[in-house]
Design a protein around this motif. Structure first.
Motif, PDB file in Angstrom:
ATOM      1  N   LEU A  65     -61.926  17.732 -21.638  1.00  0.00           N
ATOM      2  CA  LEU A  65     -61.253  17.195 -22.813  1.00  0.00           C
ATOM      3  C   LEU A  65     -62.004  17.590 -24.085  1.00  0.00           C
ATOM      4  O   LEU A  65     -61.392  18.011 -25.069  1.00  0.00           O
ATOM      5  CB  LEU A  65     -61.130  15.670 -22.726  1.00  0.00           C
ATOM      6  CG  LEU A  65     -60.500  14.980 -23.932  1.00  0.00           C
ATOM      7  CD1 LEU A  65     -59.054  15.456 -24.129  1.00  0.00           C
ATOM      8  CD2 LEU A  65     -60.552  13.472 -23.771  1.00  0.00           C
ATOM      9  N   ALA A  66     -63.311  17.470 -24.070  1.00  0.00           N
ATOM     10  CA  ALA A  66     -64.119  17.815 -25.242  1.00  0.00           C
ATOM     11  C   ALA A  66     -63.968  19.294 -25.596  1.00  0.00           C
ATOM     12  O   ALA A  66     -63.817  19.648 -26.766  1.00  0.00           O
ATOM     13  CB  ALA A  66     -65.590  17.481 -24.986  1.00  0.00           C
ATOM     14  N   ILE A  67     -63.993  20.131 -24.592  1.00  0.00           N
ATOM     15  CA  ILE A  67     -63.834  21.570 -24.835  1.00  0.00           C
ATOM     16  C   ILE A  67     -62.425  21.866 -25.344  1.00  0.00           C
ATOM     17  O   ILE A  67     -62.240  22.654 -26.280  1.00  0.00           O
ATOM     18  CB  ILE A  67     -64.186  22.375 -23.569  1.00  0.00           C
ATOM     19  CG1 ILE A  67     -65.694  22.279 -23.331  1.00  0.00           C
ATOM     20  CG2 ILE A  67     -63.741  23.834 -23.690  1.00  0.00           C
ATOM     21  CD1 ILE A  67     -66.167  22.856 -22.029  1.00  0.00           C
ATOM     22  N   TYR A  68     -61.435  21.226 -24.757  1.00  0.00           N
ATOM     23  CA  TYR A  68     -60.045  21.399 -25.205  1.00  0.00           C
ATOM     24  C   TYR A  68     -59.892  20.991 -26.670  1.00  0.00           C
ATOM     25  O   TYR A  68     -59.162  21.624 -27.433  1.00  0.00           O
ATOM     26  CB  TYR A  68     -59.105  20.582 -24.321  1.00  0.00           C
ATOM     27  CG  TYR A  68     -57.674  20.607 -24.790  1.00  0.00           C
ATOM     28  CD1 TYR A  68     -56.874  21.724 -24.552  1.00  0.00           C
ATOM     29  CD2 TYR A  68     -57.131  19.529 -25.472  1.00  0.00           C
ATOM     30  CE1 TYR A  68     -55.560  21.763 -24.987  1.00  0.00           C
ATOM     31  CE2 TYR A  68     -55.819  19.557 -25.913  1.00  0.00           C
ATOM     32  CZ  TYR A  68     -55.031  20.671 -25.668  1.00  0.00           C
ATOM     33  OH  TYR A  68     -53.738  20.700 -26.108  1.00  0.00           O
ATOM     34  N   LEU A  69     -60.592  19.943 -27.065  1.00  0.00           N
ATOM     35  CA  LEU A  69     -60.505  19.458 -28.449  1.00  0.00           C
ATOM     36  C   LEU A  69     -61.383  20.266 -29.410  1.00  0.00           C
ATOM     37  O   LEU A  69     -61.426  19.970 -30.595  1.00  0.00           O
ATOM     38  CB  LEU A  69     -60.873  17.978 -28.516  1.00  0.00           C
ATOM     39  CG  LEU A  69     -59.893  17.040 -27.808  1.00  0.00           C
ATOM     40  CD1 LEU A  69     -60.399  15.605 -27.835  1.00  0.00           C
ATOM     41  CD2 LEU A  69     -58.506  17.130 -28.435  1.00  0.00           C
ATOM     42  N   GLY A  70     -62.086  21.263 -28.898  1.00  0.00           N
ATOM     43  CA  GLY A  70     -62.817  22.173 -29.766  1.00  0.00           C
ATOM     44  C   GLY A  70     -64.292  21.907 -29.952  1.00  0.00           C
ATOM     45  O   GLY A  70     -64.937  22.559 -30.775  1.00  0.00           O
ATOM     46  N   LEU A  71     -64.850  20.982 -29.220  1.00  0.00           N
ATOM     47  CA  LEU A  71     -66.290  20.749 -29.329  1.00  0.00           C
ATOM     48  C   LEU A  71     -67.050  21.911 -28.705  1.00  0.00           C
ATOM     49  O   LEU A  71     -66.604  22.476 -27.699  1.00  0.00           O
ATOM     50  CB  LEU A  71     -66.684  19.453 -28.623  1.00  0.00           C
ATOM     51  CG  LEU A  71     -66.764  18.193 -29.477  1.00  0.00           C
ATOM     52  CD1 LEU A  71     -65.412  17.808 -29.997  1.00  0.00           C
ATOM     53  CD2 LEU A  71     -67.381  17.078 -28.703  1.00  0.00           C
ATOM     54  N   PRO A  72     -68.184  22.255 -29.260  1.00  0.00           N
ATOM     55  CA  PRO A  72     -69.012  23.292 -28.634  1.00  0.00           C
ATOM     56  C   PRO A  72     -69.448  22.836 -27.239  1.00  0.00           C
ATOM     57  O   PRO A  72     -69.659  21.639 -27.011  1.00  0.00           O
ATOM     58  CB  PRO A  72     -70.226  23.405 -29.562  1.00  0.00           C
ATOM     59  CG  PRO A  72     -69.817  22.755 -30.841  1.00  0.00           C
ATOM     60  CD  PRO A  72     -68.761  21.748 -30.501  1.00  0.00           C
ATOM     61  N   PRO A  73     -69.574  23.759 -26.297  1.00  0.00           N
ATOM     62  CA  PRO A  73     -69.933  23.386 -24.923  1.00  0.00           C
ATOM     63  C   PRO A  73     -71.184  22.520 -24.802  1.00  0.00           C
ATOM     64  O   PRO A  73     -71.212  21.574 -24.026  1.00  0.00           O
ATOM     65  CB  PRO A  73     -70.119  24.735 -24.224  1.00  0.00           C
ATOM     66  CG  PRO A  73     -69.250  25.667 -24.997  1.00  0.00           C
ATOM     67  CD  PRO A  73     -69.317  25.186 -26.423  1.00  0.00           C
ATOM     68  N   THR A  74     -72.219  22.827 -25.579  1.00  0.00           N
ATOM     69  CA  THR A  74     -73.455  22.040 -25.500  1.00  0.00           C
ATOM     70  C   THR A  74     -73.208  20.597 -25.923  1.00  0.00           C
ATOM     71  O   THR A  74     -73.673  19.657 -25.271  1.00  0.00           O
ATOM     72  CB  THR A  74     -74.557  22.662 -26.387  1.00  0.00           C
ATOM     73  OG1 THR A  74     -74.743  24.015 -25.987  1.00  0.00           O
ATOM     74  CG2 THR A  74     -75.861  21.907 -26.263  1.00  0.00           C
ATOM     75  N   GLU A  75     -72.462  20.421 -26.992  1.00  0.00           N
ATOM     76  CA  GLU A  75     -72.150  19.079 -27.465  1.00  0.00           C
ATOM     77  C   GLU A  75     -71.258  18.343 -26.466  1.00  0.00           C
ATOM     78  O   GLU A  75     -71.463  17.154 -26.195  1.00  0.00           O
ATOM     79  CB  GLU A  75     -71.461  19.159 -28.831  1.00  0.00           C
ATOM     80  CG  GLU A  75     -71.313  17.819 -29.509  1.00  0.00           C
ATOM     81  CD  GLU A  75     -70.738  17.951 -30.917  1.00  0.00           C
ATOM     82  OE1 GLU A  75     -70.146  16.955 -31.374  1.00  0.00           O
ATOM     83  OE2 GLU A  75     -70.883  19.020 -31.544  1.00  0.00           O
ATOM     84  N   ALA A  76     -70.278  19.045 -25.908  1.00  0.00           N
ATOM     85  CA  ALA A  76     -69.397  18.452 -24.895  1.00  0.00           C
ATOM     86  C   ALA A  76     -70.216  17.970 -23.703  1.00  0.00           C
ATOM     87  O   ALA A  76     -70.031  16.854 -23.213  1.00  0.00           O
ATOM     88  CB  ALA A  76     -68.344  19.467 -24.451  1.00  0.00           C
ATOM     89  N   PHE A  77     -71.134  18.807 -23.256  1.00  0.00           N
ATOM     90  CA  PHE A  77     -71.990  18.474 -22.115  1.00  0.00           C
ATOM     91  C   PHE A  77     -72.842  17.250 -22.404  1.00  0.00           C
ATOM     92  O   PHE A  77     -72.875  16.297 -21.620  1.00  0.00           O
ATOM     93  CB  PHE A  77     -72.876  19.684 -21.779  1.00  0.00           C
ATOM     94  CG  PHE A  77     -73.855  19.446 -20.673  1.00  0.00           C
ATOM     95  CD1 PHE A  77     -73.449  19.499 -19.354  1.00  0.00           C
ATOM     96  CD2 PHE A  77     -75.196  19.177 -20.940  1.00  0.00           C
ATOM     97  CE1 PHE A  77     -74.358  19.284 -18.320  1.00  0.00           C
ATOM     98  CE2 PHE A  77     -76.097  18.957 -19.928  1.00  0.00           C
ATOM     99  CZ  PHE A  77     -75.685  19.020 -18.606  1.00  0.00           C
ATOM    100  N   LEU A  78     -73.524  17.255 -23.548  1.00  0.00           N
ATOM    101  CA  LEU A  78     -74.426  16.146 -23.888  1.00  0.00           C
ATOM    102  C   LEU A  78     -73.684  14.825 -24.067  1.00  0.00           C
ATOM    103  O   LEU A  78     -74.133  13.775 -23.587  1.00  0.00           O
ATOM    104  CB  LEU A  78     -75.241  16.490 -25.131  1.00  0.00           C
ATOM    105  CG  LEU A  78     -76.253  17.620 -24.963  1.00  0.00           C
ATOM    106  CD1 LEU A  78     -76.905  17.970 -26.298  1.00  0.00           C
ATOM    107  CD2 LEU A  78     -77.311  17.269 -23.929  1.00  0.00           C
TER     108      LEU A  78
END
Length: 143
Positions: free
Chosen positions: A18-31
């Motif tokens: 969901l975070a990646i779909y919404l455009g968050l950078p992968p590192t931020e999505a992961f954290l």
């Protein structure tokens, strides 16, 4: 993402994509997903005994809870066989009915040490997060 990852059925499997779909950078999505997934775990490990007693008293919740417990108990052989490493493996596999919430319930049902359980659940969440992130980015296919 934090809230989706903190929920019992979606956890990381829902939060990271969901975070990646919404455009968050992968590192931020992961954290954010890791943080969200781990937030409820210390409280679950500390208070599951009390929550268990309360939930059992309310019929509609008791039925759902007992079905979840039944499904998780069928998978407890992994933890019984491999101990805390089995708990880590159980949490690390990003499939339905595995993850931090189920791992916490399993640790409670097997009366495992809470501190050790938290450590191994945390490591399992990190591994699951790496797998889900990799699959979300198309690096690996886990299915």
């Amino acid at each position: 993402m934090l809230i989706v990852s903190a929920m019992p059925f979606s956890e990381l499997r829902g939060g990271i994509p969901l975070a990646i779909y919404l455009g968050l950078p992968p590192t931020e999505a992961f954290l954010l997903a890791i943080l969200g997934n781990l937030l409820p775990i210390p409280f679950l490990l500390m208070f599951l005994e009390k929550i268990d007693r309360i939930v059992i008293r309310w019929e509609p919740l008791a039925r759902i809870y007992l079905k979840v417990v039944e499904r998780i108990e069928r998978k407890k052989i992994i933890v019984e066989r491999y101990g805390y490493l089995g708990l880590l493996m159980f949490v690390a596999i990003p499939l339905p009915m595995t993850g931090a919430w189920s791992g916490s319930l399993l640790a409670f049902l097997l009366r495992l040490n809470k501190t050790k359980s938290l450590i191994f659940i945390t490591i399992g969440v990190l591994i699951a997060g790496i797998l889900v992130l990799s699959a979300s980015l198309g690096v690996v296919s886990i299915f």
